[in-house]
Scaffold this active site. Structure first.
Site: not given
Length: 817
Positions: A403, A406, A476
């Site tokens: 997760d 980025e 998300d």
């Protein structure tokens, strides 16, 4: 006489000046191309293959080193010629022709038939600046596209666009947008802008350009592929091929934010097995490590996960697999943090979570101290893997949910981009962070455990990441019909960049608006969310990974009702369809690995001559056989968000149950429009009704049906009804043959979860259909592997109902049908 002498002298003088000018514009031929200097700009062209050429430009006299993070190829020994005519020097290979104007420096690219494909508009601009103490440049290069040209790519954007023309887009990695500085054209070429800093892509009536915030040089690759598959093949030749994923990764995955104990997560798998709904994967989200100061400790310090070995063993005993959440950051109380911090390998900008408290909103009076690690540093990647291997892999964990790759960058400040990394400023390498951190895990695991295939699910990606066993999801995203509609072109454009494994949170991540109260979980009883979820699930069944996930409300099938009820039955039906397609999906995955193909295929890939198909953003091919047309508009409810028990103001008579919930008749039949691309005949998968391509049809639909069509000439293997991917052998597959055109298919099999296929341990069974002779040939089996089926049955079924069962022992069979 005197005037003639003066004329002759002037003529000789101008001839000398012209010759000196030409000499001043000279070039040097190199082993792979040419070098030249024009108007203070150094230019180098290098053939990497006959179809791919690299262009590098820099200010004259500027010394730089450039080691690509994305490109792993080196130039092949390519045969090419160099000729000069006037001011133009021409490089020609067997596939590509490139002109360089020695006066202007502008480059034009042609196919071998001398048709212009792509060209620069004007010279680049290098704007010098100080990047955190280092001299470098902001770089800009404009190009010209044809007015009616369609281009695709740029990564996974949430703009809802299929064709990426007429926009200015700031390309920087984010939670829901994964950027790739690449596009390809319907003219059969692609361009990879090899730069990792934030980059502005601009396309308008004047020009198409890339402007990157940092560039020691301009560095881009032009590749000619004739068609989209050919361009993708060139891109993967440059940036890396796709390894095989385990078969179980193509089954159904259940997840949510988050299972709060090991009893809860194992109970979910147990419940699926009890009700007989297939499942192959379960995912544990965050906080199994404990509080936020222990963020991403790579250890089980939460007392509700007190026996991780039993948890993993229990899940494995039910023939399911488990992956677990890991992040790109660490809390200050963790061992990895302390070792990374001691070595100066942590960044100082704000990231998630911002508070050490679990309450919402974050209590900033108690900062978490969580910091992102320097994934660009190979020693930092070593440390990351050491704790991951020792802390979690040892239990037999099957894969990783990486997760925030980025990574999350909160409270953004301009000076944050000055942060020092191992490879320079964060500004310089910003967009390559996911490539580096995902690559670090893949490469370490392969080196440590060469048997089990690496599987990574991650939230961000960049060019080259396909070589790291990674499936990227779209972040998300919100729970809405608009969001669902946006996922289709997002996934297609990402895939067309050469990264074939992609998925989204089925149902959308934030479903709270459909609850009575934001996170009470009641949305599963809300018909508005039920309809959205079913339609998203049907779309997800034709993604490379079928994964249900989200927050605020549970996503497990048994929360949506009971068997015999329309929503429950629709969910069960599409999951079972996914499992029946596993032989087709796994064979397609081999085509992705072995022939540079793609799972999700924008219609331009297979129907480039059909102008009506080029900009469709709600249909796609899944493999070479299936046309998928998800229903992306509400049919039974409204798209206006209405909470459970909330008056919605519909202009119709409403029925409500005893609790006041809306009652919707999901058994009603509805209708939707579908465009069938030209150039082929199509069959409705559900009814076998035949349609000619090149037309829009109105199709009757139900809640449990996704519009699905099969191209004439397709051969589709269907597997048995199972509870998990490897429950039953593929010893009696259906072979569905759709007549109307010749066709072929290769049934691929191996050991399903190791790398022995790289040693040649696999089998291929070629199947061909001769339409005019009405003959099916099941060819001789090629190859072998440990445990392969020596004998099997095939049940051949034509779409008209003709059926024949045959025994197959690996030798060629011919069937007249």
């Amino acid at each position: 006489m005197k005037s003639r002498l003066i004329t002759k002298f002037l003529w000789l003088f101008f001839l000398l000046i012209e010759s000196l000018s030409i000499i001043g514009q000279n070039f040097q031929k190199t082993a792979n191309g040419i070098k030249t200097e024009i108007d203070s700009i150094s230019i180098e062209l290098q053939f990497y293959t006959p179809s791919t050429i690299r262009v590098v430009k820099s200010p004259n006299g500027w010394k730089y080193t450039k080691e690509s993070l994305s490109v792993v190829a080196t130039p092949e020994n390519t045969a090419f010629t160099v000729t000069q005519k006037g001011d133009v020097v021409t490089l020609k290979s067997s596939k590509l022709l490139v002109n360089v104007n020695l006066k202007t420096g502008l480059i034009t690219f042609y196919n071998i038939n001398n048709k212009v494909l792509f060209k620069e508009k004007k010279a680049p601009v290098f704007t010098e600046f100080n990047d955190a103490g280092t001299k470098t440049f902001k770089v800009y290069q404009p190009y010209l596209l044809d007015r009616d040209e369609s281009i695709y790519g740029l990564g996974q954007l949430q703009n809802g666009k299929m064709v990426q023309r007429n926009q200015t887009k700031y390309l920087i990695q984010g939670n829901v947008e994964n950027v790739v500085t690449f596009f390809q054209s319907d003219k059969g070429y692609g361009v990879f802008w090899d730069n990792y800093s934030p980059t502005t892509f601009k396309d308008d009536e004047k020009e198409t350009s890339f402007i990157s915030e940092v560039g020691d040089c301009i560095d881009y690759y032009f590749m000619q592929g004739s068609d989209s598959d050919g361009v993708i093949a060139q891109m993967r030749n440059l940036t890396g091929q796709v390894p095989m994923f385990p078969l179980w990764t193509y089954g159904y995955w259940q997840s949510k934010e988050r299972y709060k104990s090991q009893e809860e997560i194992t109970g979910v798998v147990r419940k699926y097995r009890k009700i007989g709904v297939p499942i192959d994967g379960i995912i544990q989200d965050w906080q199994y490590w404990g509080h936020n100061y222990l963020w991403n400790a790579m250890d089980f310090k939460n007392p509700d996960f007190n026996d991780p070995q039993k948890m993993v063993d229990d899940i494995h005993s039910m023939n399911a697999h488990m992956i677990i959440s890991i992040w790109s950051s660490f809390g200050p109380a963790t061992k990895p943090y302390r070792e990374l911090d001691k070595n100066g390998m942590l960044f100082n900008f704000s990231t998630w979570p911002q508070s050490g408290m679990d309450s919402w909103p974050p209590d900033r009076d108690y900062p978490s101290g969580v910091r992102v690690y320097d994934a660009y540093n190979p020693k930092a990647r070593d440390i990351y893997w050491k704790y991951l291997s020792e802390g979690i892999l040892k239990y037999g964990m099957d894969g990783w949910w990486m997760d925030s790759t980025e990574p999350d960058h909160l409270d953004w400040k301009p000076e944050d981009m000055n942060t020092k990394t191992y490879l320079g400023s964060f500004r310089k390498v910003r967009n390559a962070f996911p490539l580096m951190t995902v690559g670090g895990v893949y490469e370490h695991q392969r080196a440590e455990n060469s048997d089990k295939r690496v599987f990574i699910l991650t939230r961000s990606g960049f060019a080259g990441q396909q070589r790291y066993g990674a499936n990227v999801w779209s972040g998300d995203v919100g729970s809405s019909w608009e969001s669902l509609r946006n996922q289709i072109p997002a996934g297609l454009n990402f895939s067309i960049c050469g990264l074939p494994h992609w998925n989204s949170d089925i149902g959308g991540f934030f479903a709270g608006q459909y609850n009575k109260n934001w996170n009470d979980g009641s949305a599963t009883k809300n018909p508005l969310f039920q309809e959205l979820y079913v339609r998203w699930l049907q779309f997800g069944a034709f993604n490379p990974m079928m994964r249900s996930h989200g927050t605020d409300t549970p996503r497990e099938i048994y929360h949506f009702g009971e068997k015999g009820e329309p929503i429950y039955d629709a969910i069960e039906k599409i999951i079972n369809l996914r499992y029946s397609l596993l032989p087709y999906i796994y064979s397609t995955s081999w085509e992705v690995t072995n022939k540079q193909s793609s799972f999700m295929r924008a219609l331009v890939m297979d129907f480039p001559k059909d102008k009506n198909a080029l900009n469709l953003n709600d249909e796609f091919m899944f493999g070479k056989a299936f046309l998928v047309a998800p229903i992306v508009n509400a049919q039974y409810t409204t798209e206006k968000v209405v909470k459970v028990n909330e008056e919605d103001g519909w202009n119709r008579t409403e029925s409500r149950d005893a609790d006041g919930n809306l009652i919707v008749n999901f058994k009603e039949k509805k209708a939707t429009d579908v465009y069938l691309p030209a150039g082929t005949v199509w069959y409705d998968f559900w009814t076998n009704q035949k349609y000619n391509g090149g037309q829009q049809i109105t199709l009757e639909t139900t809640i449990d049906m996704i519009p699905l069509f099969v191209k004439a000439g397709s051969i589709i293997p269907l597997g048995p009804k199972v509870q998990y991917a490897t429950e039953k052998k593929w010893d009696n597959l259906q072979l569905r043959v759709y007549t109307g055109a010749n066709g072929s298919f290769i049934l691929y099999e191996d050991e399903f979860d190791n790398y022995n296929y790289e040693k040649g341990e696999y089998t291929e069974i070629p199947v061909t259909w001769n339409d005019s002779a009405h003959k099916l040939t099941i060819g001789e089996r090629k190859g072998s592997y440990k445990g392969m089926l020596s004998n099997r049955k095939f049940t051949v079924i034509l779409q008209d109902g003709t059926k024949k069962e045959v025994e197959y022992n690996g030798n060629k069979l011919e069937l007249k049908l």
